[in-house]
Design a protein around this motif. Sequence first.
Motif, mmCIF file in Angstrom:
data_model
loop_
_atom_site.group_PDB
_atom_site.id
_atom_site.type_symbol
_atom_site.label_atom_id
_atom_site.label_comp_id
_atom_site.label_asym_id
_atom_site.label_seq_id
_atom_site.Cartn_x
_atom_site.Cartn_y
_atom_site.Cartn_z
ATOM 1 N N ASN A 171 0.850 -1.190 0.000
ATOM 2 C CA ASN A 171 0.000 0.000 0.000
ATOM 3 C C ASN A 171 0.884 1.237 0.000
ATOM 4 O O ASN A 171 1.888 1.289 0.730
ATOM 5 C CB ASN A 171 -0.925 0.011 1.227
ATOM 6 C CG ASN A 171 -1.978 1.105 1.134
ATOM 7 O OD1 ASN A 171 -1.709 2.265 1.403
ATOM 8 N ND2 ASN A 171 -3.185 0.726 0.771
ATOM 9 N N LEU A 172 0.516 2.228 -0.811
ATOM 10 C CA LEU A 172 1.279 3.477 -0.861
ATOM 11 C C LEU A 172 0.321 4.633 -1.117
ATOM 12 O O LEU A 172 -0.579 4.530 -1.945
ATOM 13 C CB LEU A 172 2.335 3.426 -1.962
ATOM 14 C CG LEU A 172 3.167 4.702 -2.221
ATOM 15 C CD1 LEU A 172 4.584 4.357 -2.645
ATOM 16 C CD2 LEU A 172 2.503 5.568 -3.311
ATOM 17 N N SER A 173 0.515 5.728 -0.386
ATOM 18 C CA SER A 173 -0.231 6.959 -0.630
ATOM 19 C C SER A 173 0.743 8.123 -0.534
ATOM 20 O O SER A 173 1.439 8.273 0.475
ATOM 21 C CB SER A 173 -1.348 7.138 0.402
ATOM 22 O OG SER A 173 -2.312 6.111 0.297
ATOM 23 N N GLU A 174 0.801 8.936 -1.586
ATOM 24 C CA GLU A 174 1.689 10.092 -1.609
ATOM 25 C C GLU A 174 0.979 11.254 -2.297
ATOM 26 O O GLU A 174 0.119 11.053 -3.146
ATOM 27 C CB GLU A 174 2.980 9.785 -2.375
ATOM 28 C CG GLU A 174 3.914 8.825 -1.681
ATOM 29 C CD GLU A 174 5.195 8.611 -2.468
ATOM 30 O OE1 GLU A 174 6.226 8.327 -1.845
ATOM 31 O OE2 GLU A 174 5.155 8.723 -3.714
ATOM 32 N N GLY A 175 1.372 12.450 -1.950
ATOM 33 C CA GLY A 175 0.833 13.612 -2.627
ATOM 34 C C GLY A 175 1.181 14.891 -1.902
ATOM 35 O O GLY A 175 1.676 14.870 -0.771
ATOM 36 N N LYS A 176 0.929 16.013 -2.574
ATOM 37 C CA LYS A 176 1.218 17.327 -2.000
ATOM 38 C C LYS A 176 0.102 18.299 -2.359
ATOM 39 O O LYS A 176 -0.554 18.179 -3.393
ATOM 40 C CB LYS A 176 2.552 17.875 -2.527
ATOM 41 C CG LYS A 176 3.778 17.090 -2.096
ATOM 42 C CD LYS A 176 5.056 17.717 -2.644
ATOM 43 C CE LYS A 176 6.289 16.939 -2.206
ATOM 44 N NZ LYS A 176 7.541 17.546 -2.734
ATOM 45 N N ARG B 251 -8.210 -1.970 4.105
ATOM 46 C CA ARG B 251 -8.385 -2.268 5.528
ATOM 47 C C ARG B 251 -9.167 -3.566 5.643
ATOM 48 O O ARG B 251 -10.395 -3.578 5.598
ATOM 49 C CB ARG B 251 -9.124 -1.128 6.234
ATOM 50 C CG ARG B 251 -8.390 0.215 6.145
ATOM 51 C CD ARG B 251 -9.255 1.341 6.674
ATOM 52 N NE ARG B 251 -8.578 2.625 6.565
ATOM 53 C CZ ARG B 251 -9.164 3.802 6.788
ATOM 54 N NH1 ARG B 251 -10.445 3.841 7.120
ATOM 55 N NH2 ARG B 251 -8.482 4.919 6.673
ATOM 56 N N GLY B 252 -8.447 -4.675 5.793
ATOM 57 C CA GLY B 252 -9.108 -5.966 5.824
ATOM 58 C C GLY B 252 -9.739 -6.259 4.474
ATOM 59 O O GLY B 252 -9.084 -6.238 3.437
ATOM 60 N N ASN B 253 -11.058 -6.515 4.483
ATOM 61 C CA ASN B 253 -11.756 -6.811 3.236
ATOM 62 C C ASN B 253 -12.352 -5.570 2.584
ATOM 63 O O ASN B 253 -13.001 -5.649 1.539
ATOM 64 C CB ASN B 253 -12.885 -7.827 3.507
ATOM 65 C CG ASN B 253 -12.328 -9.160 3.975
ATOM 66 O OD1 ASN B 253 -11.289 -9.592 3.500
ATOM 67 N ND2 ASN B 253 -13.033 -9.793 4.901
ATOM 68 N N ALA B 254 -12.147 -4.390 3.205
ATOM 69 C CA ALA B 254 -12.730 -3.158 2.680
ATOM 70 C C ALA B 254 -11.623 -2.220 2.215
ATOM 71 O O ALA B 254 -10.457 -2.371 2.572
ATOM 72 C CB ALA B 254 -13.578 -2.479 3.756
ATOM 73 N N PHE C 199 -1.097 3.346 -4.538
ATOM 74 C CA PHE C 199 -0.872 1.954 -4.934
ATOM 75 C C PHE C 199 -1.506 1.038 -3.900
ATOM 76 O O PHE C 199 -1.300 1.197 -2.694
ATOM 77 C CB PHE C 199 0.620 1.645 -5.026
ATOM 78 C CG PHE C 199 0.906 0.161 -5.165
ATOM 79 C CD1 PHE C 199 0.775 -0.474 -6.385
ATOM 80 C CD2 PHE C 199 1.260 -0.599 -4.048
ATOM 81 C CE1 PHE C 199 1.008 -1.843 -6.502
ATOM 82 C CE2 PHE C 199 1.495 -1.957 -4.150
ATOM 83 C CZ PHE C 199 1.371 -2.581 -5.392
ATOM 84 N N THR C 200 -2.327 0.111 -4.364
ATOM 85 C CA THR C 200 -2.788 -1.001 -3.533
ATOM 86 C C THR C 200 -2.687 -2.261 -4.376
ATOM 87 O O THR C 200 -2.664 -2.210 -5.615
ATOM 88 C CB THR C 200 -4.247 -0.829 -3.055
ATOM 89 O OG1 THR C 200 -5.133 -1.016 -4.165
ATOM 90 C CG2 THR C 200 -4.491 0.546 -2.452
ATOM 91 N N THR C 201 -2.635 -3.397 -3.713
ATOM 92 C CA THR C 201 -2.538 -4.664 -4.457
ATOM 93 C C THR C 201 -3.805 -4.918 -5.266
ATOM 94 O O THR C 201 -3.775 -5.653 -6.259
ATOM 95 C CB THR C 201 -2.297 -5.826 -3.484
ATOM 96 O OG1 THR C 201 -3.307 -5.803 -2.462
ATOM 97 C CG2 THR C 201 -0.925 -5.710 -2.833
ATOM 98 N N THR C 202 -4.915 -4.298 -4.865
ATOM 99 C CA THR C 202 -6.180 -4.468 -5.592
ATOM 100 C C THR C 202 -6.308 -3.491 -6.754
ATOM 101 O O THR C 202 -6.669 -3.862 -7.872
ATOM 102 C CB THR C 202 -7.376 -4.280 -4.641
ATOM 103 O OG1 THR C 202 -7.269 -5.210 -3.569
ATOM 104 C CG2 THR C 202 -8.687 -4.505 -5.376
#
Length: 746
Positions: free
Chosen positions: A440-445, A537-540, A482-485
Amino acid sequence: MMAVLAAGLQAAAQAEESAMLREVAVQSGRSSVVDGNPSASAQVTAEDMRDINVTNVEDALRYVPSLHVRKRYIGDRNSIVASRTSGTQQSARSLVYADGLLLSNLLGNSFAYPPRWNMVGAEEVESIDVLYGSFSALLPGNAAGATVLMTTRQPQQFEAHARAQVFTQHYSLYGTDASFGGHQEQAFLGGREGALSWSLMLNHLDSKSQPMSFATAASKGAALGGDAVVSSGFYRDKDPAGKDRVILGATSIDRNFQDIAKLRVAYDFSRDTRAAVTLAQWRNDSYSNSQTYLRGAAGNEIWSSASGNVNIDGRRYGLAASAFAPSDRNEENRLLGLTLESRLNAQWRLETAVSKYDTLRDVTRAPTVTRPAADAGGAGNITFADGTGWQNLDLRAVWTPAGSGHKVTFGYHYDEYTLRSLRYGAANWRRDGSVGAMNNLSEGKTRTDAFYVQDAWKLAPRWELTLGLRHENWQAYDGRIFTTTLGDNRFASRNQGFTSPKASLAWQATPDWLLRLSLAQAYRMPTVSELFQTESRGNATAISDPNLKPEHVFYKDLTAEGSALGGNLRVSLFEEVVRDALYSQTDINLVTSNQNVDKVRARGFETAYQAKNVGLAGLDLGGSLTYTDAKILENHRLPASQGRVMPRIPDWRLSLFAAYRIDERWTASAGLKYSGRQFNTLDNSDTHQDTFGGTSKYTTLDTRLSYRFHKLMSASIGIDNLTNEKYYVFHPYPQRTVHAELRMDY
């Protein structure tokens, strides 16, 4: 030890009594944001704080009209500010400053983004001013709820303050029956040598919370052979929607250790020019634990089940692997700030404030395997938020042309917010484990450049007109998720401009009464996490939206303020209409995400009263009563919410506070708070409110008794929630809590 130190300091004081003190320039630390601000306001002084059970500095705001700080326990890092038009889910609709430096965490808009209260110690506070609404052109649209301006002490000679506190609560709910508490030590030293003044604040906190959450489950039907069989320990109740459920155990029991060090150095280049540098470092180590209530036939603890379900009275109930998962967080944060104030002449004053808040280290570790095996290690996730932070610059000039009746303030504001969150899988989730592949990745400005001008014009001896204009150029860029899903997603930059007019007309109707009408338009920009932080987050999946619109706020306030009943009385009528209000909601397509709600409105009235020596010498009284009718008027993504009450805004609020100085040694005080009906969901489906996950009506009573037994020493004992009210604002709040304090002031 404190008594020995006090004796030494008293001897030093006696030796100095005959010494001639050098003349010094005493300057106010308040910024011009406070001077002539065209809105209703309130103030808490250092003297007021002595009569309140204050552990962390945000406790000083406990009885401020219409204000609520979501503090769930002592040491809570998620204490966000709610106001008369904003709830405890909207952290980005308030501002908190200390000596002109921004402490608000505007990276997001939820409980996870609280102000950095830790950067201010209660012992260093001189005063706290609270402003309501976005009526000043000097402030961004985040001020729509409330702005908290803390001013710290500016020592003119050597001074020292220290206190040691212990606190405890006996907490009983469901299967938890135990005591939780801790201790805190804080010291403040300051002094002046010629043109140079300095102060040092040190603080250590060791605290353990009551459970913040509970593992719950609803029936899935008849049990199967592979389900773990539960004989006892479960508790039956109803969820906020009134549906049956069972309570399986307590979770999020937080043990935290916090250490803060802060140095502030100021230099007077002349009587009219002063610069100050602030450096603060905050470190937090916390561990979130859990407790299972479930027992098997042999009395053994049940933490998990191979099937993911447990058998309770022949029915299946889900027990996820993460239900009792602990977590371990280690973080270190630093604030560096510079302020400069200069009065060039009788007509011109300049102010500069620049600050940088850095997350030097932020690592959260949690297992994905079940307990108790997870206690020894095993697979999990490790999340890094290092590099997250913000920086701000404010340049301001105040021009007061002689004899013109005008006071013109104009300036420039710059801010930049950086989000960086990377989560990795790990074969061993504990601190001795290493990271694996990123999942999981979250980036931004985001960045804002704003220009503003405001003119307070004395039209006539009894009339003042304040006009303001603020233009903001807002950018969002470098967004990536980025998420695996969902895979790897990068987003195009955005650049938009917004202009906000302000107007206020004040009339001094009589020597004792002022009447003021204020109107304001403002824009609350989407935060970088609302735009770019999507998490599995889990299944959500919690989904952000890079195309969110800013909130468009139109605020009206009519205030009358003056002398009455032997004190000061203020009555305010207010209305705030917000288009494209930002909330996280589950829409008609069952998508949970940050979304723009078309139109919401909050209107009501607020009364506030303060008086000293009421009826007898030494008795001070204060109180407030607020009514808010907060409605969702339009929401095409969730039509069921239209006409419903906005989340987390009570219809009625009441606060009362009394302090009585019995004699030179003894002081007693008591405070009462009432919060009325409120909801946690936009469609108001949570009608069963006095339960975990619900939002309760509540009334709490706090007391305190202080005794000064020495010129430099005092002790006090206090009780929060004296009647042991059990109430919830989703999480359970503290039950009866006892405080004891020993302090020294020199």
